[in-house]
Write a protein that holds these residues in place. Structure first.
Motif, short mmCIF file in Angstrom:
data_model
loop_
_atom_site.label_atom_id
_atom_site.label_comp_id
_atom_site.label_asym_id
_atom_site.label_seq_id
_atom_site.Cartn_x
_atom_site.Cartn_y
_atom_site.Cartn_z
N LEU A 72 0.83 -1.21 0.00
CA LEU A 72 0.00 0.00 0.00
C LEU A 72 0.86 1.26 0.00
N TRP A 116 2.27 1.71 -3.45
CA TRP A 116 1.24 2.26 -4.31
C TRP A 116 1.03 3.75 -4.01
N GLY A 117 1.07 4.12 -2.74
CA GLY A 117 0.91 5.53 -2.38
C GLY A 117 2.02 6.40 -2.92
N ILE A 164 -3.82 -1.29 -7.48
CA ILE A 164 -4.88 -1.23 -6.47
C ILE A 164 -6.06 -2.12 -6.83
N THR A 198 -9.73 1.46 5.94
CA THR A 198 -8.70 1.23 4.91
C THR A 198 -9.32 0.97 3.54
N THR A 206 -8.83 3.79 0.70
CA THR A 206 -8.10 3.43 -0.51
C THR A 206 -8.94 3.73 -1.74
N ALA A 226 -2.19 7.27 1.33
CA ALA A 226 -2.23 5.84 1.65
C ALA A 226 -2.25 5.70 3.16
#
Length: 512
Positions: free
Chosen positions: A36, A39-40, A65, A226, A230, A320
């Motif tokens: 995560l 990805w952030g 994602i 979460t 997201t 994130a």
């Protein structure tokens, strides 16, 4: 020895059940936080409103994602239940939920104008549903023919049974599960949007702050915040929901109040706890301080509401999840234009909690001082950490205390060589406690004792001694019933550590 009333047992059972559910969710999410975070970072740099927009690299955002994160969450959940076999079947199953969700949304979009299309729903909740469903059902099916397969055909049966059952679960995920999760996400998103539009989002602190103190926050954080956060971050680049639980302000405000206005051991340990909580992100260290005087939860709620209100006014959010909830992690995940609002939310929430905690501590200071007596330092420290004397010396007891005989009897029944600190995620607070006890063994010259930390769900019964925070002990006992169990109020500084060291040292003297 203490007894528990039936009402208390029912309450504890409900709390334990919620904790166990939250722990399972945490066990699926926490190991995948690095993904995560990655990805952030990609989102922060490469999307059109990022630090360094890049059309090519920004194409990573969607697939990660939409596919990678739900699949690895499902795989992790499956391995918790049934190791690699469960993980593989769970990963297969969640693909059905992902594809089914996309199909349902495509059907709706076909009826909508081009400028009002629905976005994708990312199957975080779908993964949390399909993982245990797939792994437990595969485990049950395997038990049906365990020991009944002719020699030489085991691999064939194992491979085809998992493949065929994975096919069945894909279909189940495609239809009922995808429909269910799409509907649930729409309801939750609508509720959150309504709270934001009506400026009522700060009211969530009334639920979140007490839940944190009683170790019930994981079900809320990983089960709702979460996935929704997201989803929002994928659409707008950031989400305020990531700050509802992770804000370190209320906790550090409470600990600073104890540092100045507390008494005894609570005041002595508060400064170190504040550093660990604020910088290290281990929020569990302030829970015992709140439990000493439950009215202080009101201060935490007020601080949490202040932080949420500040973020709403500034329109700030994180890209994130901030895990752990450290100021470093929070700032590291802050959207590039939102630093002022996020920093102010932390400062103001800490200030409000500090002021209200100060008023409460000063108002009760005379009463608290009157409770102090001439007990031994270890008893006084336990009382200060817990806020009462009853049950403070349950479990392992100092040899000078009245429960010494029971503690000594346990000590001679089993040689302590493997000590495990257990908490929800097996990181953070349990790692800190393990480090503290390891250093105490070293200073005492005690050798031959292994001190580790792990998640309660991973306890396998091999530990000689399991140390948990009091609210989690029932679950640890259920997971590892043959181990000796010690409950502490504070992993950072508990007088029971000295008792454990003394007991093990005495064992080594009696049995070289």
């Amino acid at each position: 020895m203490t007894t528990t009333s039936p009402a208390a047992q029912r309450t504890g059972g409900l709390r334990t059940g919620v904790q166990r559910f939250g722990t399972f969710l945490s066990g699926m999410i926490m190991p995948n936080i690095p993904a995560l975070i990655a990805w952030g970072i990609i989102t922060a740099f490469f999307i059109p409103v990022g630090w360094t927009p890049n059309d090519q690299l920004s194409t990573l955002v969607g697939p990660i994602i939409h596919y990678l994160l739900p699949i690895i969450i499902a795989y992790t959940g499956g391995t918790i239940v049934y190791k690699t076999r469960g993980g593989v079947v769970a990963a297969i199953a969640v693909m059905g939920a992902i594809a089914g969700s996309d199909y349902l949304i495509a059907q709706v979009n076909a009826t909508l104008p081009a400028d009002n299309q629905l976005g994708q729903i990312h199957m975080f909740i779908g993964a949390m549903i399909m993982a245990p469903l797939a792994a437990y059902s595969m485990k049950w099916l395997d038990s049906l023919w365990d020991g009944k397969i002719k020699a030489g055909f085991e691999m064939l049966v194992n491979m085809f049974s998992a493949g065929i059952w994975g096919f069945v679960l894909v279909v189940i995920g495609f239809y009922p599960v995808a429909w269910l999760v799409n509907g649930l996400m729409n309801v939750l998103s609508t509720a959150v949007n309504w709270l934001v539009e009506t400026n009522l989002l700060p009211l969530t602190s009334i639920l979140i702050e007490p839940a944190k103190v009683f170790f019930l926050n994981n079900a809320i954080n990983h089960g709702v915040l979460t996935p929704l956060g997201t989803q929002q971050a994928a659409e707008s680049g950031k989400s305020i929901l990531f700050l509802l639980e992770a804000n370190p302000g209320p906790g550090v405000g409470l600990l600073l109040a104890f540092t100045i206005f507390g008494i005894g051991a609570a005041r002595a340990s508060a400064p170190g706890a504040a550093v660990i909580q604020f910088v290290g992100g281990i929020h569990e260290v302030y829970f015992p301080f709140a439990l000493m005087k439950p009215v202080l939860i009101l201060a935490l709620i007020a601080g949490g509401m202040t932080g949420v209100t500040t973020n709403m006014l500034f329109g700030t959010g994180l890209i994130a999840p901030a895990a752990p909830g450290s100021i470093i992690a929070v700032l590291g995940q802050t959207f590039r234009t939102d630093y002022l609002g996020v920093i102010l939310s932390v400062i103001l929430s800490a200030a409000v909690t500090f002021v209200i905690s100060m008023i409460i501590l000063r108002a009760s200071r005379k009463k608290d001082l009157a409770k102090e007596d001439a007990f031994a330092a270890a008893v006084a420290q336990t009382e200060a950490n817990k806020g009462k004397s009853s049950d403070a010396l349950s479990g392992l007891a100092a040899k000078a205390a009245g429960a010494a005989a029971a503690g000594a009897a346990v000590a001679t029944d089993r040689r302590i060589e493997n000590v495990v600190f257990a908490c929800d995620a097996g990181m953070g607070s349990s790692a800190m406690g393990a480090s503290v006890l390891r250093n105490k063994f070293k200073k005492a010259g005690v050798e031959g004792v292994t001190v580790t930390n792990q998640a309660i769900a991973n306890l396998d019964g091999t530990a000689d001694l399991v140390i948990t925070q009091q609210q989690l002990t029932d679950r640890a006992k259920a997971q590892s019933p043959n181990s000796i169990h010690v409950s502490v109020d504070n992993f950072m500084n508990s007088p029971k550590y000295e008792e454990v060291v003394e007991m093990v040292r005495d064992q080594r003297k009696e049995t070289p």
